[in-house]
Design an enzyme around this catalytic site. Structure first.
Site, PDB file in Angstrom:
ATOM      1  N   ARG A   1      37.082   8.381 -11.189  1.00 20.35           N
ATOM      2  CA  ARG A   1      36.970   7.473 -10.053  1.00 20.35           C
ATOM      3  C   ARG A   1      37.543   8.088  -8.771  1.00 20.35           C
ATOM      4  O   ARG A   1      36.964   7.974  -7.696  1.00 20.35           O
ATOM      5  CB  ARG A   1      37.731   6.187 -10.382  1.00 20.35           C
ATOM      6  CG  ARG A   1      37.706   5.128  -9.314  1.00 20.35           C
ATOM      7  CD  ARG A   1      38.706   4.016  -9.621  1.00 20.35           C
ATOM      8  NE  ARG A   1      38.683   3.617 -11.015  1.00 20.35           N
ATOM      9  CZ  ARG A   1      37.860   2.703 -11.513  1.00 20.35           C
ATOM     10  NH1 ARG A   1      37.010   2.097 -10.720  1.00 20.35           N
ATOM     11  NH2 ARG A   1      37.902   2.409 -12.789  1.00 20.35           N
TER      12      ARG A   1
ATOM     13  N   GLY B   1      43.523   8.691 -14.560  1.00 22.77           N
ATOM     14  CA  GLY B   1      44.408   7.578 -14.282  1.00 22.77           C
ATOM     15  C   GLY B   1      44.788   7.396 -12.839  1.00 22.77           C
ATOM     16  O   GLY B   1      45.449   6.423 -12.483  1.00 22.77           O
TER      17      GLY B   1
ATOM     18  N   TYR C   1      31.644   4.206 -11.060  1.00 23.33           N
ATOM     19  CA  TYR C   1      31.473   3.002 -11.881  1.00 23.33           C
ATOM     20  C   TYR C   1      30.670   1.923 -11.157  1.00 23.33           C
ATOM     21  O   TYR C   1      30.991   0.739 -11.218  1.00 23.33           O
ATOM     22  CB  TYR C   1      32.840   2.460 -12.325  1.00 23.33           C
ATOM     23  CG  TYR C   1      33.603   3.448 -13.154  1.00 23.33           C
ATOM     24  CD1 TYR C   1      33.191   3.765 -14.442  1.00 23.33           C
ATOM     25  CD2 TYR C   1      34.726   4.102 -12.648  1.00 23.33           C
ATOM     26  CE1 TYR C   1      33.882   4.694 -15.212  1.00 23.33           C
ATOM     27  CE2 TYR C   1      35.418   5.033 -13.416  1.00 23.33           C
ATOM     28  CZ  TYR C   1      34.988   5.322 -14.689  1.00 23.33           C
ATOM     29  OH  TYR C   1      35.666   6.257 -15.450  1.00 23.33           O
TER      30      TYR C   1
ATOM     31  N   CYS D   1      19.666 -14.732 -11.669  1.00 25.91           N
ATOM     32  CA  CYS D   1      19.723 -16.157 -12.013  1.00 25.91           C
ATOM     33  C   CYS D   1      20.984 -16.460 -12.801  1.00 25.91           C
ATOM     34  O   CYS D   1      20.948 -16.952 -13.936  1.00 25.91           O
ATOM     35  CB  CYS D   1      18.476 -16.552 -12.803  1.00 25.91           C
ATOM     36  SG  CYS D   1      16.948 -16.375 -11.881  1.00 25.91           S
TER      37      CYS D   1
END
Length: 400
Positions: A270, A229, A374, A345
């Site tokens: 992270r 967190g 990530y 595209c």
């Protein structure tokens, strides 16, 4: 960052193909995580949540430093075991299959975070067939109130954990099953929290909740998993989570509130790997369309989905390249607002929108910062079948 830019500029001189790569500074990664582990209070353990980046060179770099790895699939269990046969593994995530629970037993997972009463019953039955007892934590979706953060896994309806209103029933079920051992609780409730003081308060709140459950149900608990967190500020790279403030507040709070013989587990992802990684892409074209300027890069969100997933402008710098082999003038812009897009595209293939750059030319390299978490791992790699980026690990032996 200088060695990353130097590597790119040298590689550009040696190759004709447009530059496109994830680059990782493993020396920075090791130093960053080692400093965090060294500063943690004695009654805590620091795990790496490999969902953020499960590339084997990253795992090999962190295995000697962290206290273990947090995983969310049997595939991640196998990745960890390919790096280390004995490092502790804690296994979470909703919807674990029988294959995954059996695999956890076979690969000597230390703790399973049980997400529902159905999963609890299945695990007990699978353990009974193997005449073993599995240590578990019950994951609880708290009612709150909880601090605000980019992502919320608790405090509101989600697929994660057991509703706090059902925790008494879940505890009694766990106590009644002979092949599981309730060791504590998993209360990971939010992701990407940037407020260090509030994170200390959150851990204190967790402790208060489990102490109440322990007293009410006569439990002897070994672990509180406070989750990860801890966040990364992509909007302002100079204003990151204040780690020193966090551990400075955590130590006395734990001394005053944590029951004796209990350990708090943290499972950061992270926060560990974001700052060591870069996504470097060459500018293929610069064009104007309906009054806006676009820089089209060799790559896009099929490699680096994080910006469009979080709907933010990802921070970047420009690495200039003097190589230009065409016989016509090289196009560029100065102090101009532009949008950085990929080769896909779809108009959603945007990595940064309406940002001003001092100088950018076709053939220069845009270097996205804080791309170590990530990025590649969550992206749709084969959409349109464009080539994959290179993966370069500086400070290690791996170069894919």
């Amino acid at each position: 960052m200088n060695k990353i830019a130097d590597y790119i500029q040298t590689a550009k001189l040696e190759s004709d193909k447009p530059f496109c790569a994830f680059l990782y500074d493993l020396d920075h990664l090791r130093a960053h995580v080692q400093a965090r582990v060294d500063s943690m209070p004695a009654n805590t353990r620091y795990f790496y949540a490999i969902k953020a980046n499960s590339e084997l060179p990253i795992l090999r770099a962190l295995a000697p430093i962290v206290h273990g790895f947090e995983v969310a699939s049997i595939g991640e269990v196998r990745k960890v075991r390919s790096v280390s046969q004995d490092t502790p593994i804690i296994f979470g995530g909703p919807g674990k299959s029988d294959e995954e629970l059996i695999g956890a037993l076979e690969h000597n997972v230390s703790l399973i975070h049980v997400e529902s009463m159905h999963e609890l019953r299945r695990l007990n039955e699978l353990c009974a067939k193997r005449d073993t007892v599995m240590p578990i934590l019950l994951r609880v979706n708290l009612r709150g109130p909880l601090p605000t953060a980019t992502l919320a896994m608790g405090g509101r309806p989600t697929q994660f954990g057991i509703d706090e209103m059902q925790i008494a029933e879940a505890i009694q079920l766990a106590k009644s099953l002979p092949h599981v051992k309730l060791e504590g609780f998993h209360l990971h409730s939010l992701s990407n929290n940037l407020n260090a003081a509030e994170h200390v308060k959150l851990v204190k709140y967790y402790i208060e909740r489990i102490k109440g459950w322990a007293a009410e149900h006569d439990l002897e608990l070994s672990y509180l998993n406070a989750g990860g967190g801890i966040g990364v500020n992509y909007a302002d790279l100079e204003d990151q989570f204040d780690w020193d403030l966090f551990v400075g507040g955590l130590q006395p709070m734990l001394e005053a509130n944590l029951p004796e013989n209990m350990t708090v587990l943290f499972e950061c992802g992270r926060y560990n790997t974001a700052s060591c990684g870069y996504y470097a892409v060459e500018v293929l074209d610069i064009k104007e369309n309906h009054g806006k300027t676009y820089a089209i890069i060799r790559g896009g969100t099929q490699h680096f989905r994080l910006p469009v997933s979080w709907q933010h402008n990802h921070p970047f710098v420009v690495v200039p390249s003097e190589r230009w082999e065409y016989g016509f003038e090289r196009k560029g812009v100065e102090d101009q607002q532009l949008t950085v897009v990929g080769q896909l595209c779809t108009p959603k293939d945007v990595l940064a929108s309406d940002v001003t750059v001092p100088n950018l030319r076709i053939g220069d390299v845009i270097l996205f910062l804080y791309a170590g978490a990530y990025g590649w791992s969550i992206s749709h790699h084969d959409f349109l079948s464009h080539p994959h980026p290179d993966h370069i690990y500086l400070g290690g032996d791996d170069h894919v």
